[in-house]
Design a protein around this motif. Structure first.
Motif, PDB file in Angstrom:
ATOM      1  N   GLN A  39       0.847  -1.191   0.000  1.00 24.66           N
ATOM      2  CA  GLN A  39       0.000   0.000   0.000  1.00 24.66           C
ATOM      3  C   GLN A  39       0.883   1.242   0.000  1.00 24.66           C
ATOM      4  N   ASN A  40       0.603   2.148  -0.930  1.00 21.02           N
ATOM      5  CA  ASN A  40       1.423   3.349  -1.073  1.00 21.02           C
ATOM      6  C   ASN A  40       0.549   4.450  -1.664  1.00 21.02           C
ATOM      7  N   TYR A  41       0.101   5.354  -0.799  1.00 21.43           N
ATOM      8  CA  TYR A  41      -0.801   6.415  -1.238  1.00 21.43           C
ATOM      9  C   TYR A  41      -0.123   7.408  -2.177  1.00 21.43           C
ATOM     10  N   THR A  42       1.172   7.617  -2.009  1.00 27.08           N
ATOM     11  CA  THR A  42       1.895   8.547  -2.879  1.00 27.08           C
ATOM     12  C   THR A  42       1.909   8.021  -4.313  1.00 27.08           C
ATOM     13  N   LYS A  43       2.247   6.741  -4.479  1.00 28.79           N
ATOM     14  CA  LYS A  43       2.237   6.147  -5.815  1.00 28.79           C
ATOM     15  C   LYS A  43       0.824   6.107  -6.376  1.00 28.79           C
ATOM     16  N   ALA A  44      -0.151   5.794  -5.533  1.00 28.76           N
ATOM     17  CA  ALA A  44      -1.539   5.749  -5.980  1.00 28.76           C
ATOM     18  C   ALA A  44      -1.938   7.095  -6.558  1.00 28.76           C
ATOM     19  N   LYS A  45      -1.615   8.167  -5.859  1.00 33.59           N
ATOM     20  CA  LYS A  45      -1.969   9.507  -6.342  1.00 33.59           C
ATOM     21  C   LYS A  45      -1.275   9.816  -7.664  1.00 33.59           C
ATOM     22  N   GLU A  46      -0.015   9.408  -7.795  1.00 30.49           N
ATOM     23  CA  GLU A  46       0.698   9.645  -9.057  1.00 30.49           C
ATOM     24  C   GLU A  46      -0.010   8.939 -10.216  1.00 30.49           C
ATOM     25  N   TYR A  47      -0.409   7.687 -10.005  1.00 33.71           N
ATOM     26  CA  TYR A  47      -1.113   6.944 -11.056  1.00 33.71           C
ATOM     27  C   TYR A  47      -2.471   7.569 -11.344  1.00 33.71           C
ATOM     28  N   PHE A  48      -3.200   7.964 -10.302  1.00 32.19           N
ATOM     29  CA  PHE A  48      -4.506   8.588 -10.514  1.00 32.19           C
ATOM     30  C   PHE A  48      -4.353   9.919 -11.248  1.00 32.19           C
ATOM     31  N   ASP A  49      -3.336  10.697 -10.903  1.00 30.84           N
ATOM     32  CA  ASP A  49      -3.089  11.963 -11.604  1.00 30.84           C
ATOM     33  C   ASP A  49      -2.847  11.714 -13.097  1.00 30.84           C
ATOM     34  N   GLU A  50      -2.031  10.706 -13.387  1.00 32.49           N
ATOM     35  CA  GLU A  50      -1.726  10.395 -14.788  1.00 32.49           C
ATOM     36  C   GLU A  50      -2.973   9.924 -15.531  1.00 32.49           C
ATOM     37  N   ALA A  51      -3.760   9.064 -14.900  1.00 32.35           N
ATOM     38  CA  ALA A  51      -4.991   8.576 -15.536  1.00 32.35           C
ATOM     39  C   ALA A  51      -5.980   9.724 -15.738  1.00 32.35           C
ATOM     40  N   ALA A  52      -6.042  10.647 -14.786  1.00 29.37           N
ATOM     41  CA  ALA A  52      -6.950  11.792 -14.902  1.00 29.37           C
ATOM     42  C   ALA A  52      -6.572  12.673 -16.086  1.00 29.37           C
ATOM     43  N   GLN A  53      -5.287  12.737 -16.399  1.00 18.34           N
ATOM     44  CA  GLN A  53      -4.852  13.511 -17.569  1.00 18.34           C
ATOM     45  C   GLN A  53      -5.413  12.926 -18.863  1.00 18.34           C
ATOM     46  N   HIS A  54      -5.824  11.659 -18.814  1.00 18.79           N
ATOM     47  CA  HIS A  54      -6.444  10.998 -19.966  1.00 18.79           C
ATOM     48  C   HIS A  54      -7.969  10.944 -19.818  1.00 18.79           C
ATOM     49  N   ASN A  55      -8.490  11.772 -18.909  1.00 18.35           N
ATOM     50  CA  ASN A  55      -9.938  11.890 -18.678  1.00 18.35           C
ATOM     51  C   ASN A  55     -10.614  10.593 -18.230  1.00 18.35           C
ATOM     52  N   ILE A  56      -9.913   9.823 -17.398  1.00 14.71           N
ATOM     53  CA  ILE A  56     -10.503   8.625 -16.814  1.00 14.71           C
ATOM     54  C   ILE A  56     -11.317   9.067 -15.599  1.00 14.71           C
ATOM     55  N   THR A  57     -12.630   8.984 -15.707  1.00 13.49           N
ATOM     56  CA  THR A  57     -13.531   9.474 -14.665  1.00 13.49           C
ATOM     57  C   THR A  57     -13.244   8.847 -13.311  1.00 13.49           C
ATOM     58  N   ALA A  58     -12.986   7.554 -13.291  1.00 17.06           N
ATOM     59  CA  ALA A  58     -12.711   6.864 -12.019  1.00 17.06           C
ATOM     60  C   ALA A  58     -11.465   7.424 -11.336  1.00 17.06           C
ATOM     61  N   ALA A  59     -10.521   7.929 -12.113  1.00 16.16           N
ATOM     62  CA  ALA A  59      -9.320   8.526 -11.534  1.00 16.16           C
ATOM     63  C   ALA A  59      -9.674   9.834 -10.821  1.00 16.16           C
ATOM     64  N   PHE A  60     -10.550  10.631 -11.427  1.00 10.36           N
ATOM     65  CA  PHE A  60     -11.005  11.853 -10.762  1.00 10.36           C
ATOM     66  C   PHE A  60     -11.719  11.528  -9.465  1.00 10.36           C
ATOM     67  N   ASN A  61     -12.555  10.490  -9.495  1.00 16.43           N
ATOM     68  CA  ASN A  61     -13.265  10.069  -8.299  1.00 16.43           C
ATOM     69  C   ASN A  61     -12.296   9.623  -7.214  1.00 16.43           C
ATOM     70  N   ALA A  62     -11.294   8.849  -7.592  1.00 15.90           N
ATOM     71  CA  ALA A  62     -10.316   8.363  -6.619  1.00 15.90           C
ATOM     72  C   ALA A  62      -9.542   9.519  -6.002  1.00 15.90           C
ATOM     73  N   LEU A  63      -9.183  10.496  -6.817  1.00 15.56           N
ATOM     74  CA  LEU A  63      -8.447  11.665  -6.300  1.00 15.56           C
ATOM     75  C   LEU A  63      -9.320  12.439  -5.317  1.00 15.56           C
ATOM     76  N   GLY A  64     -10.609  12.537  -5.608  1.00 14.63           N
ATOM     77  CA  GLY A  64     -11.517  13.206  -4.698  1.00 14.63           C
ATOM     78  C   GLY A  64     -11.674  12.458  -3.383  1.00 14.63           C
ATOM     79  N   PHE A  65     -11.625  11.137  -3.465  1.00 13.61           N
ATOM     80  CA  PHE A  65     -11.725  10.296  -2.280  1.00 13.61           C
ATOM     81  C   PHE A  65     -10.496  10.424  -1.410  1.00 13.61           C
ATOM     82  N   MET A  66      -9.340  10.560  -2.045  1.00 16.05           N
ATOM     83  CA  MET A  66      -8.076  10.617  -1.296  1.00 16.05           C
ATOM     84  C   MET A  66      -8.008  11.937  -0.541  1.00 16.05           C
TER      85      MET A  66
END
Length: 71
Positions: free
Chosen positions: A44-71
């Motif tokens: 478990q690594n929240y820093t890496k998770a955020k990096e991946y979610f940030d990258e996915a959000a740059q590709h307009n992946i809705t679930a990534a935006f949701n995950a970032l909001g949850f974090m």
């Protein structure tokens, strides 16, 4: 020996998103974020998770935006 080539479900689930993310698949990148956030197949690594979610959000992946909001 047969047991030496045995793959756990966890190792297979981890390898597929890592390979797909390596070629830039935005859904796989999001999945890696989810795996890191929840410690699924990786430590478990929240820093890496955020990096991946940030990258996915740059590709307009809705679930990534949701995950970032949850974090």
């Amino acid at each position: 020996h047969a047991l030496s080539s045995f793959l756990t479900l966890e190792s297979v689930l981890c390898a597929c998103p890592q390979q797909a993310a390596g070629v830039g698949d935005p859904d796989a990148i999001h999945n890696l974020g989810y795996m890191h956030m929840n410690g699924l197949g990786v430590p478990q690594n929240y820093t890496k998770a955020k990096e991946y979610f940030d990258e996915a959000a740059q590709h307009n992946i809705t679930a990534a935006f949701n995950a970032l909001g949850f974090m």
